[in-house]
Design a protein around this motif. Structure first.
Motif, PDB file in Angstrom:
ATOM      1  N   GLY A   1      13.803 -52.291  13.787  1.00  0.00           N
ATOM      2  CA  GLY A   1      13.171 -52.412  12.477  1.00  0.00           C
ATOM      3  C   GLY A   1      11.699 -52.171  12.520  1.00  0.00           C
ATOM      4  O   GLY A   1      11.056 -52.244  13.558  1.00  0.00           O
ATOM      5  N   ILE A   2      11.148 -51.868  11.352  1.00  0.00           N
ATOM      6  CA  ILE A   2       9.741 -51.523  11.297  1.00  0.00           C
ATOM      7  C   ILE A   2       8.896 -52.590  10.653  1.00  0.00           C
ATOM      8  O   ILE A   2       7.688 -52.510  10.665  1.00  0.00           O
ATOM      9  CB  ILE A   2       9.529 -50.196  10.549  1.00  0.00           C
ATOM     10  CG1 ILE A   2      10.152 -50.279   9.152  1.00  0.00           C
ATOM     11  CG2 ILE A   2      10.137 -49.063  11.314  1.00  0.00           C
ATOM     12  CD1 ILE A   2       9.829 -49.075   8.312  1.00  0.00           C
TER      13      ILE A   2
ATOM     14  N   GLU B   1      11.330 -56.650   1.305  1.00  0.00           N
ATOM     15  CA  GLU B   1      11.722 -56.350   2.681  1.00  0.00           C
ATOM     16  C   GLU B   1      12.993 -55.515   2.682  1.00  0.00           C
ATOM     17  O   GLU B   1      13.130 -54.572   3.447  1.00  0.00           O
ATOM     18  CB  GLU B   1      11.953 -57.648   3.459  1.00  0.00           C
ATOM     19  CG  GLU B   1      10.670 -58.315   3.902  1.00  0.00           C
ATOM     20  CD  GLU B   1      10.918 -59.673   4.531  1.00  0.00           C
ATOM     21  OE1 GLU B   1      12.086 -60.093   4.580  1.00  0.00           O
ATOM     22  OE2 GLU B   1       9.950 -60.292   4.955  1.00  0.00           O
ATOM     23  N   ALA B   2      13.925 -55.880   1.794  1.00  0.00           N
ATOM     24  CA  ALA B   2      15.179 -55.129   1.747  1.00  0.00           C
ATOM     25  C   ALA B   2      14.935 -53.697   1.300  1.00  0.00           C
ATOM     26  O   ALA B   2      15.574 -52.775   1.785  1.00  0.00           O
ATOM     27  CB  ALA B   2      16.157 -55.802   0.796  1.00  0.00           C
ATOM     28  N   ILE B   3      13.985 -53.508   0.386  1.00  0.00           N
ATOM     29  CA  ILE B   3      13.735 -52.152  -0.095  1.00  0.00           C
ATOM     30  C   ILE B   3      13.069 -51.311   0.981  1.00  0.00           C
ATOM     31  O   ILE B   3      13.370 -50.145   1.151  1.00  0.00           O
ATOM     32  CB  ILE B   3      12.874 -52.186  -1.371  1.00  0.00           C
ATOM     33  CG1 ILE B   3      13.717 -52.759  -2.502  1.00  0.00           C
ATOM     34  CG2 ILE B   3      12.388 -50.803  -1.734  1.00  0.00           C
ATOM     35  CD1 ILE B   3      12.962 -52.922  -3.780  1.00  0.00           C
ATOM     36  N   VAL B   4      12.152 -51.926   1.733  1.00  0.00           N
ATOM     37  CA  VAL B   4      11.481 -51.135   2.768  1.00  0.00           C
ATOM     38  C   VAL B   4      12.463 -50.783   3.875  1.00  0.00           C
ATOM     39  O   VAL B   4      12.416 -49.714   4.452  1.00  0.00           O
ATOM     40  CB  VAL B   4      10.300 -51.921   3.365  1.00  0.00           C
ATOM     41  CG1 VAL B   4       9.719 -51.193   4.550  1.00  0.00           C
ATOM     42  CG2 VAL B   4       9.239 -52.132   2.317  1.00  0.00           C
ATOM     43  N   GLU B   5      13.358 -51.707   4.152  1.00  0.00           N
ATOM     44  CA  GLU B   5      14.264 -51.444   5.253  1.00  0.00           C
ATOM     45  C   GLU B   5      15.442 -52.380   5.152  1.00  0.00           C
ATOM     46  O   GLU B   5      15.256 -53.573   5.042  1.00  0.00           O
ATOM     47  CB  GLU B   5      13.511 -51.744   6.529  1.00  0.00           C
ATOM     48  CG  GLU B   5      14.379 -51.900   7.718  1.00  0.00           C
ATOM     49  CD  GLU B   5      13.514 -52.314   8.865  1.00  0.00           C
ATOM     50  OE1 GLU B   5      13.069 -51.406   9.568  1.00  0.00           O
ATOM     51  OE2 GLU B   5      13.266 -53.511   9.006  1.00  0.00           O
ATOM     52  N   ASP B   6      16.635 -51.864   5.207  1.00  0.00           N
ATOM     53  CA  ASP B   6      17.753 -52.792   5.233  1.00  0.00           C
ATOM     54  C   ASP B   6      18.585 -52.547   6.465  1.00  0.00           C
ATOM     55  O   ASP B   6      18.694 -51.438   6.955  1.00  0.00           O
ATOM     56  CB  ASP B   6      18.583 -52.700   3.958  1.00  0.00           C
ATOM     57  CG  ASP B   6      19.452 -51.487   3.914  1.00  0.00           C
ATOM     58  OD1 ASP B   6      18.932 -50.432   3.540  1.00  0.00           O
ATOM     59  OD2 ASP B   6      20.632 -51.575   4.272  1.00  0.00           O
ATOM     60  N   GLU B   7      19.147 -53.629   6.946  1.00  0.00           N
ATOM     61  CA  GLU B   7      19.840 -53.584   8.233  1.00  0.00           C
ATOM     62  C   GLU B   7      21.018 -52.648   8.237  1.00  0.00           C
ATOM     63  O   GLU B   7      21.374 -52.101   9.255  1.00  0.00           O
ATOM     64  CB  GLU B   7      20.375 -54.978   8.547  1.00  0.00           C
ATOM     65  CG  GLU B   7      19.355 -55.911   9.114  1.00  0.00           C
ATOM     66  CD  GLU B   7      20.029 -57.137   9.681  1.00  0.00           C
ATOM     67  OE1 GLU B   7      19.614 -57.582  10.734  1.00  0.00           O
ATOM     68  OE2 GLU B   7      20.986 -57.602   9.045  1.00  0.00           O
TER      69      GLU B   7
ATOM     70  N   GLN C   1      20.364 -48.470   7.899  1.00  0.00           N
ATOM     71  CA  GLN C   1      19.808 -47.817   9.076  1.00  0.00           C
ATOM     72  C   GLN C   1      20.847 -47.625  10.162  1.00  0.00           C
ATOM     73  O   GLN C   1      20.642 -46.859  11.084  1.00  0.00           O
ATOM     74  CB  GLN C   1      18.605 -48.576   9.599  1.00  0.00           C
ATOM     75  CG  GLN C   1      18.907 -49.966  10.117  1.00  0.00           C
ATOM     76  CD  GLN C   1      17.748 -50.539  10.899  1.00  0.00           C
ATOM     77  OE1 GLN C   1      17.113 -49.813  11.642  1.00  0.00           O
ATOM     78  NE2 GLN C   1      17.468 -51.804  10.760  1.00  0.00           N
TER      79      GLN C   1
END
Lengths: 436, 214
Positions: A72-73, A107-113, A116
């Protein structure tokens, strides 16, 4: 004109005899001439050199601690909701309570588990393939030259070789199994069928320049058992059949795949389902149960995730495979992304472009761990058993575990999940406040 | 270092708030492309593809915030139909963590921007005031997943909180005084002395793309 043809024919003949002698024959006999190992060694050295060049080429100072891109970033604050939403003044609800959900949403919008996991794993260093050159900038002339040489080697030398081998492998599989299939059922037939399957698998693995390390061979799946593995690509099956014979399970396809399926089922009792039969879960379970009950039949190979995941994590196992009974032999497969990305992103690439990508990568290197057999305990239901097996596989392969369903690749989250958080929050308020 | 990417490289960092690093912009750009499915703009429907977001009770408001023209710093009012990458970055910038080298004035502006974002989330009819009804809406949304909590209870929670807010802003009200709604100035007053900067940020990990030898 004649001369050109005769030259071409002679070159062709020489080429084929080389291929036959160096690759096909050793595959049939199960020996290795060490060519793959030498190739990989050269490749490793080149990639190491490339990494050093890239590091030297970057001018800004690098901090010593690196984190893996696969995890994750963004920095996730794992403070649970209860700790964060604290009401000091005995008020039931404050404006700031919305912060927690707001931040989680961002957080979910920037990156979701989940999403990816459906795209290829990001490499930490460039492996000289154009397709992975997302983050990496132009460094030096020497590196570019090496890259160009790499392109020539891969497309002009390796690709034709691999296509030839794949053609040989598939043809011999079809022809071999058809011939063996004509024999009456006997132990000779089983033995010959095993030989044919193994040889063709080995040829196909060499067609991908595959180097596979098998660990714990003493735990190899036995007859009458069910072999369960994590799924990354269609070639998982070939990787496993390279080392042993299994009864495949799957849907009947059309085209070339269908021809292969029809031919192989004559020689060896694979379980192919018609499209209509697949919908009927009881029928599927019944057939598989019959197969497993016969202790002379080869172990079944099943991929319970149901879809290809990108090999950084293991998603939910469908419980169907675990309801059949019998002994489960878990197998963990982990590909090394440095040499080639084995993940099949079926929404992005169709099978042909996927195979082309595989065949123009450097190699497919993977580790296969056979794990000790597991059975369902009395107090476990199928879902718990499935999770137990999944944890074991994830632990062995160094993959993370996600409770999500692989079907999320195409579908949306079930409504039952959605309401969880809202329930929790309101429970909290009711507890703290004075609402009766 | 010249970039080996294609022509659709993300635009240069914004001047306010404090600039994001180019690596973070690249990550966000990739995320944007993922969400937009390789189109140049994102629509509301594109947010449906995020499983983690489905959990969130105020999902609607968060997605709404991305298309709210006030947050996008556009002159007009209302909702945009679609946003491009620059707009996406603009909204993301509301969640920037505080930098070490900010001075008083910058910190104050930063804080105001974050609070304004929050204000817009409550003020759904864009009239510059958070009325009792709007407040009730937010509380109901947050509590909507619980079937055991009746609407009346949600209302009384909202009413109680609104009274509390009113007492801070306007002081004791007479029996026939009507409280119109919380304006932005009142909103700021409520937050005086409370630290929001640390609650309302998303911090990027320092992921370097060049790494160790194998």
């Amino acid at each position: 004109m004649e001369d050109v043809w005769s030259v071409v024919l002679r070159v062709g003949a020489a080429w084929m005899s080389l291929v036959f002698a160096l690759i096909v024959l050793p595959s049939a006999l199960g020996v290795s001439l060490g060519i793959s190992e030498a190739y990989l060694w050269v490749l490793m050295k080149t990639l190491e050199w490339a990494t050093i060049r890239i590091e030297k080429g970057v001018r800004k100072p690098q901090p010593q601690i690196k984190t893996s891109a696969a995890n994750g970033i963004i920095e996730r604050d794992e403070t649970p909701m209860e700790k964060e939403i604290v009401h000091p003044h005995r008020v039931d609800f404050e404006f700031s309570d919305i912060f927690y959900f707001c931040r989680k949403g961002f957080e979910a919008i920037v990156e979701d588990e989940v999403t990816q996991r459906f795209s290829s794993e990001e490499l930490v260093s460039w492996n000289l393939l154009t397709r992975t050159n997302v983050n990496f900038h132009y460094i030096s002339l020497r590196l570019t030259i090496v890259w160009v040489i790499g392109v020539i080697v891969r497309y002009c030398f390796l690709l034709p070789l691999r296509i030839t081998l794949a053609a040989i492998g598939i043809t011999s599989m079809i022809v071999g199994t058809t011939i063996v299939g004509q024999l009456p059922n006997s132990s000779v037939k089983n033995y010959l069928s095993e030989v044919v399957h193994l040889t063709c698998s080995r040829i196909l693995v060499r067609a991908l320049s595959g180097t596979i390390h098998y660990h714990n061979k003493e735990n190899k799946p036995q007859k009458g058992g069910i072999c369960v593995a994590n799924h990354t690509s269609p070639i998982d099956a070939i990787i496993l059949t390279n080392d042993g014979c299994y009864a495949m399970v799957g849907q009947v396809h059309g085209g070339l795949m269908g021809i292969i399926q029809r031919a192989t089922v004559k020689a060896c009792p694979h379980v192919w389902f018609e499209r209509s039969e697949v919908k009927d879960r009881h029928l599927v379970t019944k057939r598989l149960r019959e197969h497993v009950a016969d202790k002379n039949k080869l172990p079944i190979l099943i991929f319970p995730e149901g879809t290809c995941i990108n090999n950084t994590s293991v998603m939910m196992f469908k419980k169907g495979s675990f309801e059949i009974g019998g002994t489960i032999y878990p197998v963990a497969i982990k590909y090394d992304p440095k040499f080639g990305d084995a993940f099949w992103n079926s929404s992005k690439y169709n099978i042909v472009s996927y195979l082309l990508r595989i065949m123009t990568s450097w190699a497919i290197v993977c580790n296969v761990w056979y794990m000790p057999p597991m059975v369902r305990q009395e107090d476990e239901d199928a879902v718990q058993f499935a999770n137990r097996v999944r944890s074991a596989i994830a632990h062995q392969g160094g993959l993370t575990e996600l409770p999500w369903d692989g079907g999320l690749k195409r579908a949306k989250v079930k409504d039952t999940f959605k309401e969880e958080q809202q329930k929790n929050f309101s429970k909290m308020l009711v507890r703290n406040g004075s609402i009766g | 270092l010249p970039c080996a990417q294609d022509a659709r490289t993300p635009p240069s960092p914004l001047s306010f708030p404090p600039p994001v690093t180019s690596e973070q912009i690249e990550h966000l750009h990739r995320r944007f492309k993922q969400l937009s499915q390789d189109q140049l703009t994102i629509r509301k429907e594109n947010f449906d593809s995020i499983p983690d977001l489905e959990f969130n009770p105020i999902r609607g408001k968060i997605v709404h915030a991305f298309f709210d023209k006030r947050n996008l710093r556009q002159e007009s009012d209302g909702l945009a139909d679609e946003i491009n990458f620059e707009d996406f970055l603009t909204i993301m910038s509301y969640f920037r963590p505080i930098e070490m080298n900010m001075d008083e004035e910058q910190l104050d502006r930063f804080r105001k921007e974050k609070l304004k974002f929050l204000f817009h989330m409550y003020d759904s009819d864009h009239d510059g005031k958070i009325t009792l009804q709007e407040y009730r809406n937010v509380v109901e949304e947050l509590l909507s997943g619980n079937p055991h909590l009746e609407k009346e209870s949600a209302r009384s929670i909202a009413d109680g909180a609104m009274m509390e807010a009113a007492s801070i802003c306007v002081g004791q009200m007479g029996p026939d005084q009507v409280y119109e709604g919380i304006t932005f100035e009142d909103f700021l007053k409520m937050w005086q002395g409370i630290d929001i900067e640390t609650k309302m940020h998303v911090r990027f990990l320092n992921v370097d793309t060049i790494a160790h030898c194998y």
